[in-house]
Write a protein that holds these residues in place. Sequence first.
Motif, PDB file in Angstrom:
ATOM      1  N   ILE A  20     117.467 -14.272  48.129  1.00 31.89           N
ATOM      2  CA  ILE A  20     118.168 -14.007  46.879  1.00 31.89           C
ATOM      3  C   ILE A  20     117.216 -13.564  45.779  1.00 31.89           C
ATOM      4  O   ILE A  20     117.549 -12.686  44.959  1.00 31.89           O
ATOM      5  CB  ILE A  20     118.979 -15.247  46.440  1.00 31.89           C
ATOM      6  CG1 ILE A  20     119.900 -14.919  45.271  1.00 31.89           C
ATOM      7  CG2 ILE A  20     118.071 -16.412  46.118  1.00 31.89           C
ATOM      8  CD1 ILE A  20     121.034 -14.014  45.611  1.00 31.89           C
ATOM      9  N   THR A  21     116.012 -14.121  45.718  1.00 27.81           N
ATOM     10  CA  THR A  21     115.051 -13.742  44.688  1.00 27.81           C
ATOM     11  C   THR A  21     114.597 -12.298  44.898  1.00 27.81           C
ATOM     12  O   THR A  21     114.485 -11.520  43.940  1.00 27.81           O
ATOM     13  CB  THR A  21     113.840 -14.691  44.706  1.00 27.81           C
ATOM     14  OG1 THR A  21     114.294 -16.037  44.497  1.00 27.81           O
ATOM     15  CG2 THR A  21     112.849 -14.313  43.617  1.00 27.81           C
ATOM     16  N   THR A  22     114.340 -11.927  46.141  1.00 24.79           N
ATOM     17  CA  THR A  22     113.967 -10.548  46.448  1.00 24.79           C
ATOM     18  C   THR A  22     115.096  -9.596  46.082  1.00 24.79           C
ATOM     19  O   THR A  22     114.865  -8.515  45.526  1.00 24.79           O
ATOM     20  CB  THR A  22     113.614 -10.409  47.937  1.00 24.79           C
ATOM     21  OG1 THR A  22     112.528 -11.282  48.251  1.00 24.79           O
ATOM     22  CG2 THR A  22     113.234  -8.977  48.279  1.00 24.79           C
ATOM     23  N   TRP A  23     116.327  -9.993  46.378  1.00 23.68           N
ATOM     24  CA  TRP A  23     117.478  -9.137  46.063  1.00 23.68           C
ATOM     25  C   TRP A  23     117.553  -8.841  44.575  1.00 23.68           C
ATOM     26  O   TRP A  23     117.807  -7.714  44.163  1.00 23.68           O
ATOM     27  CB  TRP A  23     118.759  -9.815  46.532  1.00 23.68           C
ATOM     28  CG  TRP A  23     120.002  -9.024  46.243  1.00 23.68           C
ATOM     29  CD1 TRP A  23     120.335  -7.805  46.761  1.00 23.68           C
ATOM     30  CD2 TRP A  23     121.063  -9.389  45.378  1.00 23.68           C
ATOM     31  NE1 TRP A  23     121.555  -7.396  46.268  1.00 23.68           N
ATOM     32  CE2 TRP A  23     122.023  -8.348  45.412  1.00 23.68           C
ATOM     33  CE3 TRP A  23     121.322 -10.501  44.576  1.00 23.68           C
ATOM     34  CZ2 TRP A  23     123.215  -8.389  44.682  1.00 23.68           C
ATOM     35  CZ3 TRP A  23     122.498 -10.554  43.845  1.00 23.68           C
ATOM     36  CH2 TRP A  23     123.424  -9.502  43.899  1.00 23.68           C
TER      37      TRP A  23
ATOM     38  N   SER B 171     107.785  -2.792  52.516  1.00 23.95           N
ATOM     39  CA  SER B 171     107.397  -3.903  53.377  1.00 23.95           C
ATOM     40  C   SER B 171     106.069  -4.528  52.967  1.00 23.95           C
ATOM     41  O   SER B 171     105.763  -5.661  53.347  1.00 23.95           O
ATOM     42  CB  SER B 171     107.310  -3.438  54.836  1.00 23.95           C
ATOM     43  OG  SER B 171     106.169  -2.620  55.038  1.00 23.95           O
ATOM     44  N   ARG B 172     105.258  -3.775  52.178  1.00 24.35           N
ATOM     45  CA  ARG B 172     103.976  -4.303  51.705  1.00 24.35           C
ATOM     46  C   ARG B 172     104.082  -4.960  50.336  1.00 24.35           C
ATOM     47  O   ARG B 172     103.111  -5.551  49.864  1.00 24.35           O
ATOM     48  CB  ARG B 172     102.931  -3.178  51.648  1.00 24.35           C
ATOM     49  CG  ARG B 172     102.597  -2.561  52.991  1.00 24.35           C
ATOM     50  CD  ARG B 172     102.182  -3.631  54.010  1.00 24.35           C
ATOM     51  NE  ARG B 172     101.706  -3.056  55.253  1.00 24.35           N
ATOM     52  CZ  ARG B 172     102.469  -2.763  56.298  1.00 24.35           C
ATOM     53  NH1 ARG B 172     103.768  -2.969  56.225  1.00 24.35           N
ATOM     54  NH2 ARG B 172     101.955  -2.274  57.383  1.00 24.35           N
ATOM     55  N   ARG B 173     105.256  -4.883  49.735  1.00 28.41           N
ATOM     56  CA  ARG B 173     105.420  -5.454  48.401  1.00 28.41           C
ATOM     57  C   ARG B 173     106.316  -6.704  48.398  1.00 28.41           C
ATOM     58  O   ARG B 173     106.484  -7.329  47.356  1.00 28.41           O
ATOM     59  CB  ARG B 173     106.003  -4.395  47.462  1.00 28.41           C
ATOM     60  CG  ARG B 173     105.073  -3.231  47.170  1.00 28.41           C
ATOM     61  CD  ARG B 173     103.912  -3.660  46.281  1.00 28.41           C
ATOM     62  NE  ARG B 173     104.399  -4.097  44.967  1.00 28.41           N
ATOM     63  CZ  ARG B 173     104.608  -3.266  43.932  1.00 28.41           C
ATOM     64  NH1 ARG B 173     104.400  -1.961  44.073  1.00 28.41           N
ATOM     65  NH2 ARG B 173     105.029  -3.733  42.785  1.00 28.41           N
ATOM     66  N   VAL B 174     106.927  -7.004  49.536  1.00 26.57           N
ATOM     67  CA  VAL B 174     107.769  -8.206  49.615  1.00 26.57           C
ATOM     68  C   VAL B 174     107.323  -9.059  50.794  1.00 26.57           C
ATOM     69  O   VAL B 174     106.714  -8.563  51.745  1.00 26.57           O
ATOM     70  CB  VAL B 174     109.269  -7.843  49.762  1.00 26.57           C
ATOM     71  CG1 VAL B 174     109.759  -7.075  48.554  1.00 26.57           C
ATOM     72  CG2 VAL B 174     109.531  -7.069  51.036  1.00 26.57           C
ATOM     73  N   ASP B 175     107.621 -10.335  50.721  1.00 27.57           N
ATOM     74  CA  ASP B 175     107.278 -11.278  51.781  1.00 27.57           C
ATOM     75  C   ASP B 175     108.008 -10.876  53.068  1.00 27.57           C
ATOM     76  O   ASP B 175     109.240 -10.752  53.069  1.00 27.57           O
ATOM     77  CB  ASP B 175     107.717 -12.677  51.349  1.00 27.57           C
ATOM     78  CG  ASP B 175     107.203 -13.785  52.268  1.00 27.57           C
ATOM     79  OD1 ASP B 175     107.070 -13.540  53.479  1.00 27.57           O
ATOM     80  OD2 ASP B 175     106.964 -14.903  51.773  1.00 27.57           O
TER      81      ASP B 175
END
Length: 394
Positions: free
Chosen positions: A263-266, A223-227
């Motif tokens: 989609i970019t996070t995925w 949770s601290r590494r993604v928006d």
Amino acid sequence: MSVAAHVDAWLKAHRDEVIGWRRHIHAHPELSNAEHKTTAFLAMILREHGLEPTLFPGTGLMVDIGPDGGRIAFRADIDALPLTEVTGLEFSSTVPGVAHACGHDVHTTVVLALGCALSEIQDQLTHGVRLIFQPAEEVMDGGAVDVISWGALADVAAIFAVHVEPKLRVGRVGVRTGAITSATDVLEIQVTGPGGHTSRPHLSSDVIYGLGSLITQLPGLLSRRVDPRTGTVLVFGQVNSGYAPNAIPETGSVTGTARTADITTWRSMQPLLEELVSQVLAPTGCSHTILYRRGVPPVLNDDVATALLAQAARSFDPQSVVDAPQSSGGEDFSWYLEKVPGSMARLGCWSGEGDRQDLHQGDLLVDERAIGVGARMFAGVVDEYGAAPDAEGL
């Protein structure tokens, strides 16, 4: 007469027949990639109405209606779930341990009714229509991948689908631009060490401690590494290790799901989690192996296609359209939208009486009036697609 008006009249004239189709499919559910009888039943009905379906290898089929080129497609999923139905309906599942508890019988009947109604006015259609009856939606990474490889999207300009929503009253249609579902991946981490006695933990690598560290730290680190606006979440649902209270085991595993609406996070999720797992376990001295199963991307609804769906629904009931929340569930309709624009809507199926139930439960009840709502909306999409100035840009 518009396409929607024709389909509306056809549905009123064939109501009992259509309901009978749904109840037959519901009573004879089949698991993913085993939908042989369902496929045969659908092919029979389509042929009875003058259409000639193309069978997919194994199970599933598609059928074209109207002129060639630039078709709009409507997709239905035909498989059921491995669970027991407990509704007590007269047409309950006749197959032990298999049930249509996700509403695929409704999706299939919506598209089937649309096709049979359109078969009577093929020569009046300005755009061709393709109906896709897809197998294996309920398994990773979804039957849509195979269906696309078999050419189901050839000459398709846009694609549409519905999914029943038992939290939404029948007659209502939920629409949403952008992500309406989430990507869903499965993460299994196998942790190993030399084992030992709980009185001497300093002489071993503590597998249990390592598993506990993963369970408590990994979701927070992610949770601290993604928006946070991406709706990304990691939840563990299974942990296995140990055989005695005074023994440090040699092996253990923890398994969960990673979900995101972005989609970019995925696309970057797997390497990021592999990095974080290594960092969490490094101080413990444990070794690990990661089994990462990619699922499906999020369903990303196109704005123009979603507007067409909404307008089609409003053409019958100006109050029918509501905003659909973004779901953390996965749906392999997303694979089609990786190739062509389109949109999936939530189809209200709660009767308004009793509790609002949930999908993937053996007691799911569906108000069958939702079938007509879905078919009329899809017919409206055919009309709107031919009339909308932006539709050719889909």
